[in-house]
Design an enzyme around this catalytic site. Structure first.
Site, PDB file in Angstrom:
ATOM      1  N   GLU A  15       0.854  -1.206   0.000  1.00  8.16           N
ATOM      2  CA  GLU A  15       0.000   0.000   0.000  1.00  8.16           C
ATOM      3  C   GLU A  15       0.882   1.245   0.000  1.00  8.16           C
ATOM      4  OE1 GLU A  15      -3.240   0.870   0.125  1.00  8.16           O
ATOM      5  OE2 GLU A  15      -4.387  -0.909   0.714  1.00  8.16           O
ATOM      6  N   ASN A 154     -10.682   4.466   2.302  1.00 11.01           N
ATOM      7  CA  ASN A 154      -9.704   4.241   1.250  1.00 11.01           C
ATOM      8  C   ASN A 154      -9.812   5.348   0.210  1.00 11.01           C
ATOM      9  OD1 ASN A 154      -7.699   2.355   0.548  1.00 11.01           O
ATOM     10  ND2 ASN A 154      -9.119   0.675   0.944  1.00 11.01           N
ATOM     11  N   ASP A 206     -10.298   0.916  -3.999  1.00  8.50           N
ATOM     12  CA  ASP A 206      -9.187   0.863  -3.037  1.00  8.50           C
ATOM     13  C   ASP A 206      -8.407   2.179  -3.155  1.00  8.50           C
ATOM     14  OD1 ASP A 206      -6.912  -0.190  -1.396  1.00  8.50           O
ATOM     15  OD2 ASP A 206      -8.148  -1.979  -1.489  1.00  8.50           O
TER      16      ASP A 206
HETATM   17  O1  LIG Z   1      -5.957  -4.732   4.330  1.00 10.32           O
HETATM   18  C1  LIG Z   1      -6.518  -4.245   3.382  1.00 10.32           C
HETATM   19  O2  LIG Z   1      -7.380  -4.946   2.677  1.00 10.32           O
HETATM   20  C2  LIG Z   1      -8.376  -4.362   1.867  1.00 10.32           C
HETATM   21  C3  LIG Z   1      -8.601  -5.293   0.774  1.00 10.32           C
HETATM   22  S1  LIG Z   1      -9.558  -6.663   1.140  1.00 10.32           S
HETATM   23  O3  LIG Z   1     -10.881  -6.166   1.518  1.00 10.32           O
HETATM   24  O4  LIG Z   1      -8.907  -7.404   2.198  1.00 10.32           O
HETATM   25  O5  LIG Z   1      -9.599  -7.444  -0.098  1.00 10.32           O
HETATM   26  C4  LIG Z   1      -7.964  -3.048   1.319  1.00 10.32           C
HETATM   27  O6  LIG Z   1      -9.060  -2.426   0.765  1.00 10.32           O
HETATM   28  C5  LIG Z   1      -7.336  -2.199   2.337  1.00 10.32           C
HETATM   29  O7  LIG Z   1      -6.932  -0.967   1.805  1.00 10.32           O
HETATM   30  C6  LIG Z   1      -6.183  -2.909   2.906  1.00 10.32           C
HETATM   31  O8  LIG Z   1      -5.537  -2.176   3.867  1.00 10.32           O
END
Ligand SMILES: O=C1O[C@H](CS(=O)(=O)O)[C@@H](O)[C@H](O)[C@H]1O
Length: 297
Positions: A15, A154, A206
């Site tokens: 990220e 997000n 995201d």
């Molecule tokens: O940990 C995270 O996961 C989600 C993605 S998910 O929902 O696990 O597929 C993500 O949107 C988030 O930004 C991230 O930190």
């Protein structure tokens, strides 16, 4: 597909990519590993590890990083032994146990915004957005939530003039991207409205970035695409990736004309159809980005 793998990082949750022009380098995090990574244009790769999960980062003009972790906002300084020295700058009182920071970045004036979620993502609407700036009262000030009722905040990004703030909620029960009018003097968002309903598009919203033309690029997690929306919320372009879970994008490269994308390597699933999951990719978007603002000193 024009996605080029720049590093097969195998990140659990890559990220917060940030291009650092002074070093010709891309920095990003792996949230659960608490890692800050650096990939230099000449191919060198390094990383440093913090004691807590690391959700997102922003660069300071003094050369350190500001990181939103689990218990608050920290000044992070990479050490020669591979550790990240962390000095707490601000604390938060989470709504529930098991929460951490997630997506975030600076507004165009250098205020650092970041959102929280519950790590299991089971608790809906426990997340909040926080704003940090230097000069707050107290040695380690307690931050107040600026926006609440979010589950997986997000997609935070700001228009080129800084007067529109974008924010999304990735949770399957929401999947909306909002636009706000943003008061650049006070750092206050208001007049929230739906910018894009991602329920009408493939993937969930995201991380994001705004380009020099004011269009909003969003990683559509679970669809393997990065989508570009005009300021009016119209889908303009879709770029394909060789992984299903792109997480956040950032413009970089010497001309700011490369779109770097981080991704998730899901645990315990068959990855034969996406062996590069967790990697970092470079795309040619055909448009330039804007320099990422640093934290205001
Ligand atoms: O940990 C995270 O996961 C989600 C993605 S998910 O929902 O696990 O597929 C993500 O949107 C988030 O930004 C991230 O930190």
């Amino acid at each position: 597909m024009n996605a080029e793998l720049i590093i097969n990082a195998r990140n659990a949750t890559g990220e917060s990519p940030v291009w650092q022009p002074q070093e010709n380098a891309l920095y990003w995090v792996d949230i659960p590993a608490g890692r800050l990574h650096r990939w230099q244009l000449d191919g060198h790769f390094s990383y440093w590890t913090a004691d807590e999960m690391l959700g997102c980062i922003a660069r300071s003009p003094e050369g350190h990083w500001l990181g939103a972790q689990q218990s608050g906002i920290f000044k992070l300084t990479p050490q020669a032994d591979g550790r990240l020295h962390a000095e707490k700058c601000a604390a938060v009182e989470h709504a529930l146990p098991g929460m951490r920071f997630n997506d975030g970045r600076c507004d165009r004036q250098g205020r650092f915004w970041a959102g929280t979620l519950q790590t299991s993502m089971g608790a809906e609407q426990a997340g909040a957005m926080y704003r940090y700036e230097q000069g707050l009262d107290g040695a380690v000030p307690m931050l107040q939530a600026q926006l609440t009722g979010l589950t997986v905040p997000n997609g935070l990004a700001f228009s080129p003039d800084g007067r529109t703030m974008y924010l999304s909620d990735s949770h399957p029960n929401v999947q909306l991207i909002w636009a706000f009018d943003y008061d650049i003097d006070s750092g206050t968002p208001h007049n929230r409205r739906v910018f894009v309903d991602m329920n009408a598009h493939p993937g969930r919203p995201d991380g994001a970035a705004v380009d020099a033309e004011g269009c909003y690029w969003i990683c559509a997690i679970d669809s393997g695409q990065v989508l570009r929306f005009t300021p009016e919320g119209k889908l303009d372009r879709a770029l394909e990736l060789p992984v299903k879970k792109p997480t956040m994008c950032a413009f970089g490269g010497p001309q700011l004309d490369t779109l770097f994308v981080t991704s998730i390597r899901p645990q315990g699933v068959d990855l034969r159809d996406q062996p590069l999951a967790g990697g970092v990719f470079a795309l040619n978007p055909g448009v330039k980005g804007l320099p990422e603002p640093m934290v205001r000193g």
